[in-house]
Design an enzyme around this catalytic site. Structure first.
Site, mmCIF file in Angstrom:
data_model
loop_
_atom_site.group_PDB
_atom_site.id
_atom_site.type_symbol
_atom_site.label_atom_id
_atom_site.label_comp_id
_atom_site.label_asym_id
_atom_site.label_seq_id
_atom_site.Cartn_x
_atom_site.Cartn_y
_atom_site.Cartn_z
ATOM 1 N N HIS A 131 -0.896 -3.424 5.800
ATOM 2 C CA HIS A 131 -0.920 -2.647 4.561
ATOM 3 C C HIS A 131 -2.324 -2.090 4.301
ATOM 4 O O HIS A 131 -2.493 -0.890 4.049
ATOM 5 C CB HIS A 131 -0.467 -3.550 3.400
ATOM 6 C CG HIS A 131 -0.478 -2.888 2.064
ATOM 7 N ND1 HIS A 131 0.627 -2.262 1.540
ATOM 8 C CD2 HIS A 131 -1.456 -2.769 1.129
ATOM 9 C CE1 HIS A 131 0.329 -1.779 0.341
ATOM 10 N NE2 HIS A 131 -0.939 -2.077 0.070
ATOM 11 N N GLU A 132 -3.325 -2.952 4.363
ATOM 12 C CA GLU A 132 -4.698 -2.512 4.082
ATOM 13 C C GLU A 132 -5.223 -1.577 5.170
ATOM 14 O O GLU A 132 -5.969 -0.642 4.869
ATOM 15 C CB GLU A 132 -5.628 -3.702 3.877
ATOM 16 C CG GLU A 132 -5.292 -4.561 2.657
ATOM 17 C CD GLU A 132 -5.271 -3.819 1.322
ATOM 18 O OE1 GLU A 132 -5.988 -2.809 1.160
ATOM 19 O OE2 GLU A 132 -4.530 -4.255 0.416
ATOM 20 N N HIS A 141 0.405 3.998 -1.458
ATOM 21 C CA HIS A 141 1.594 3.156 -1.572
ATOM 22 C C HIS A 141 2.843 4.002 -1.352
ATOM 23 O O HIS A 141 2.883 5.179 -1.698
ATOM 24 C CB HIS A 141 1.639 2.460 -2.929
ATOM 25 C CG HIS A 141 0.635 1.364 -3.037
ATOM 26 N ND1 HIS A 141 -0.158 1.189 -4.138
ATOM 27 C CD2 HIS A 141 0.287 0.385 -2.170
ATOM 28 C CE1 HIS A 141 -0.956 0.145 -3.939
ATOM 29 N NE2 HIS A 141 -0.706 -0.351 -2.749
ATOM 30 N N CYS A 142 3.848 3.395 -0.768
ATOM 31 C CA CYS A 142 5.087 4.071 -0.384
ATOM 32 C C CYS A 142 6.254 3.414 -1.119
ATOM 33 O O CYS A 142 6.264 2.199 -1.312
ATOM 34 C CB CYS A 142 5.268 3.945 1.130
ATOM 35 S SG CYS A 142 6.796 4.657 1.762
#
EC number: 3.4.-.-
Length: 183
Positions: A131-132, A141-142
């Site tokens: 994620h990072e 963000h999705c």
């Protein structure tokens, strides 16, 4: 041909099996991953909030950025500690530019007074690192269900998502990689 280069820097002891899983997951996207286990970098005590017993993630990352001397597209610091930013009780991770830090403390079952589960912990760490890394490469963000770029407000949110990018996010990374290869 230039691949996107990721550097993982451990600030505290992290199990080798977890590091291996991180490398395997990121490598599956064509990312070149290097590991720095004995970095001589550390969590600055000046960033520790003694009232909260947590590290201020912004202060930690600002400090680490100021002393870095690495030439990578993405630099990820791992710390088996607890972190926060103003306005939040905690954060699993924080990204500023191409630097990110992931705090592992709340990804452990033991934090919630549950039985240790190394496999579950490993999956959570891989998800949050991925994620990072996505953020350091420009992804936001999705909302696609299950995408690793979903925002996680709790460990349950981490458990709901997969350790991989959705097709749209993966396509964005692929486009960036192709752009870098042409440079």
């Amino acid at each position: 041909m230039t691949e996107m280069k990721i550097l993982i820097v451990t600030l505290t002891y992290i199990e080798k099996s977890i590091i291996d899983e991180i490398v395997n997951n990121l490598s599956s996207y064509g990312l070149e991953v290097d590991i720095l286990l004995d970095s001589r970098k550390y969590l600055p005590i000046s960033a520790f909030n003694w009232e909260r017993l947590q590290y201020d993630a912004e202060k930690v990352l600002s400090f680490l950025k100021s002393i870095h001397d690495f030439n990578y597209d993405s630099i990820i610091f791992l710390a088996d500690s607890d972190g926060y930013i103003d306005g939040y009780n905690f954060v699993f991770g924080l990204t500023i530019d191409n630097f990110a830090i992931i705090f592992l403390h709340r990804l452990r079952e033991e934090f919630y007074n549950r039985k240790p589960d190394l496999d579950l912990f490993m999956k959570r760490v891989v998800k949050e690192v991925t994620h990072e890394v996505g953020h350091t490469l420009g992804l936001s963000h999705c909302n696609t269900t299950g995408c690793v770029m979903n925002f996680s407000n709790s460990v349950e949110d981490v458990d709901k998502k997969q350790a991989k990018f959705c097709k749209n996010c993966a396509h964005k990374i692929e486009k960036l990689s192709k752009y870098l290869q042409q440079k």
